[in-house]
Design a protein around this motif. Structure first.
Motif, mmCIF file in Angstrom:
data_model
loop_
_atom_site.group_PDB
_atom_site.id
_atom_site.type_symbol
_atom_site.label_atom_id
_atom_site.label_comp_id
_atom_site.label_asym_id
_atom_site.label_seq_id
_atom_site.Cartn_x
_atom_site.Cartn_y
_atom_site.Cartn_z
ATOM 1 N N ARG A 140 0.822 -1.207 0.000
ATOM 2 C CA ARG A 140 0.000 0.000 0.000
ATOM 3 C C ARG A 140 0.859 1.261 0.000
ATOM 4 N N ILE A 141 1.998 1.216 0.701
ATOM 5 C CA ILE A 141 2.900 2.374 0.707
ATOM 6 C C ILE A 141 3.488 2.597 -0.685
ATOM 7 N N ASP A 142 3.911 1.509 -1.356
ATOM 8 C CA ASP A 142 4.489 1.626 -2.698
ATOM 9 C C ASP A 142 3.470 2.158 -3.710
ATOM 10 N N GLU A 143 2.193 1.831 -3.505
ATOM 11 C CA GLU A 143 1.145 2.268 -4.433
ATOM 12 C C GLU A 143 0.639 3.681 -4.119
ATOM 13 N N GLY A 144 1.077 4.257 -2.995
ATOM 14 C CA GLY A 144 0.594 5.557 -2.565
ATOM 15 C C GLY A 144 1.185 6.706 -3.361
ATOM 16 N N LEU A 145 0.687 7.900 -3.098
ATOM 17 C CA LEU A 145 1.122 9.107 -3.801
ATOM 18 C C LEU A 145 2.401 9.697 -3.224
ATOM 19 N N VAL A 146 2.796 9.260 -2.039
ATOM 20 C CA VAL A 146 3.978 9.812 -1.363
ATOM 21 C C VAL A 146 5.091 8.772 -1.360
ATOM 22 N N ASP A 165 -2.775 8.833 1.781
ATOM 23 C CA ASP A 165 -1.380 8.462 1.518
ATOM 24 C C ASP A 165 -0.363 9.286 2.299
ATOM 25 N N THR A 166 -0.818 10.265 3.067
ATOM 26 C CA THR A 166 0.101 10.989 3.947
ATOM 27 C C THR A 166 0.786 9.990 4.873
ATOM 28 N N LEU A 167 2.104 10.107 4.991
ATOM 29 C CA LEU A 167 2.879 9.145 5.789
ATOM 30 C C LEU A 167 3.158 9.694 7.188
ATOM 31 N N LEU A 168 3.054 8.812 8.163
ATOM 32 C CA LEU A 168 3.385 9.138 9.546
ATOM 33 C C LEU A 168 4.510 8.221 10.005
ATOM 34 N N TYR A 169 5.605 8.811 10.467
ATOM 35 C CA TYR A 169 6.737 8.035 10.982
ATOM 36 C C TYR A 169 6.762 8.173 12.503
#
Length: 457
Positions: free
Chosen positions: A351-357, A398-402
């Motif tokens: 899902r991360i690879d397919e996201g916009l970010v 798709d906003t990422l949270l670390y």
């Protein structure tokens, strides 16, 4: 070896103290003792290819060495009393601002010329924030960038190396008061004595500072710890804010718990990085002035401050336990899509690879709700939706949270208006004092004590 002044720690506080001592009185014998490496030897082994994650070096080149933890930060000097520490409570608001502007002048002289000074004065975004229950804090921000900040530090070191004795890779083992006055500093470099001692060990020296205060019976009080996540999203989402303000310090008071959540360390077109504090891997962010090193993403932290009192007073211990839990579950830093978080599911690589970010840091896909307490997580989610009102797209799936991002603060050391402890001749400055929390405040504190010493010795 005998010195007039020994400075422990070569972060911004220690560097500017050494600089001002050398400028005000070139005859003074000054030594700077630093646990980390010299600037040219500070290299993080993470290259994204052979070394993808933190390997927990004995001396973290990101956190310690000449320039301190600020050497590889974004090089942001916030000229304000509204945040960044409480230095003004000791030396006065006007004096604190004067010294921060003086530090800015020095940075410009040593390689920072041409960089931009941003300001919130007269900005339209104050009104926009208020309309959506957000508060934009006042500040002028000098953005050097990680690359120009390095140049400034190198030039400062070249200027000082023949005027001040530097000892690198030299942790101080003992700091002892002498019966006749002055202090004895014991390290791998040998035994040194000094009339005056300036301690500027930064956040990474918090445990050492705590032991010194305990041994010397210097009063301290518990400080806060800031916990949260680092947000990464397309730079265009925040470009209308970052183009004008560069860094916007925005505070939101949550409806559910009435906690304050704030943005911190905004890095337009920047990268997300690992950080190692006392063996615990957390997350941070950098950005560069050189356009060739810019990315298509902007990152910033969302933090909630927690301050504990009786019966539990170890705020940093609480933060460390949260960070260790993240390390246990993710083997380091965890990354999660915002859409997965609000749906209550763990992120996966697909899902991360397919996201916009596209992530700028290699991190383990996971579930941050298993790490951060619900109260903090709810506040962060509320803040993201609030920011979405002034920067539409912040709350995209798709906003990422670390996670986790933790800002450890030293316990606050009791010092007087001269930043002198109850031990005569022992001064505590910079973030190691628990009083400053920023590059500008730490640097200003170093200048202030140096001027006091040259005037009174």
């Amino acid at each position: 070896m005998k010195y007039d002044v020994i400075i422990i720690g070569a972060g911004p506080g220690g560097i500017f103290a050494a600089y001002e001592l050398a400028e005000q009185d070139p005859t003074m014998r000054v030594a700077v003792i630093e646990a980390g490496h010299s600037l040219e030897k500070r290299h993080c082994p993470i290259d994204g290819d052979k070394v993808k994650t933190c390997i927990k070096c004995k001396s973290c080149s990101i956190m310690s060495g000449f320039g301190g933890a600020g050497a590889f930060s974004d090089g942001k000097y916030n000229i304000t009393n509204d945040f960044g520490g409480t230095l003004h409570e000791h030396i006065g608001k006007d004096e604190a601002l004067r010294l921060m502007h003086y530090v800015d002048d020095i940075n410009m002289h040593f390689g920072g010329q041409g960089t931009k000074l941003y300001s919130t004065a007269g900005t339209q975004f104050k009104k926009l924030c208020i309309q959506h229950k957000l508060k934009l804090l006042d500040a002028s921000v000098r953005h050097l960038g990680t690359d120009i900040n390095y140049v400034v530090l190198q030039n400062l070191y070249d200027h000082l190396k023949d005027k001040v004795d530097f000892y690198f890779d030299t942790p101080v083992e003992h700091l002892l008061p002498l019966p006749e006055g002055g202090y004895e500093v014991i390290s791998a470099a040998g035994i040194m004595n000094c009339d005056k001692c300036i301690v500027s060990v930064g956040r990474s020296g918090s445990k050492w500072m705590q032991s010194v205060c305990k041994e010397m019976h210097i009063p301290t009080r518990s400080n806060r710890v800031d916990l949260g996540v680092r947000v990464e999203l397309p730079a265009v989402v925040f470009s209308h804010l970052t183009d004008e303000l560069y860094e916007s310090k925005i505070v939101y008071r949550t409806e559910k718990f009435e906690d304050n959540v704030r943005t911190f360390c905004m890095n337009p077109n920047g990268i997300v990085v690992n950080e190692n504090t006392n063996g615990i891997v957390t997350v941070n962010g950098h950005s560069y002035e050189d356009s060739a090193m810019k990315t298509e993403n902007t990152n910033f932290a969302l933090l909630v401050a927690k301050h504990f009192s009786e019966p539990f007073e170890d705020s940093n211990g609480y933060g460390e336990s949260i960070a260790r839990l993240s390390n246990m579950l993710g083997g380091g830093v965890i990354v999660q899509r915002f859409g997965d978080l609000v749906r209550g599911r763990r992120s996966n690589q697909k899902r991360i690879d397919e996201g916009l970010v596209t992530p700028t840091l290699k991190a383990t896909p996971g579930d941050l709700s298993l790490v951060l307490p619900k109260r903090l997580m709810d506040g962060i989610i509320e803040m993201i939706y609030a920011l979405d009102q002034i920067a539409p797209g912040t709350a995209n799936d798709d906003t990422l949270l670390y996670g986790v991002e933790v800002k450890f603060y030293n316990m606050e050391v009791a010092v007087d208006k001269n930043l002198e402890s109850c031990r005569k001749g022992l001064y505590v400055i910079g973030d190691g004092s628990g009083i400053t929390h920023s590059l500008s405040h730490a640097s200003a504190s170093g200048v202030y004590v140096a001027r006091h010493l040259t005037k009174n010795i």
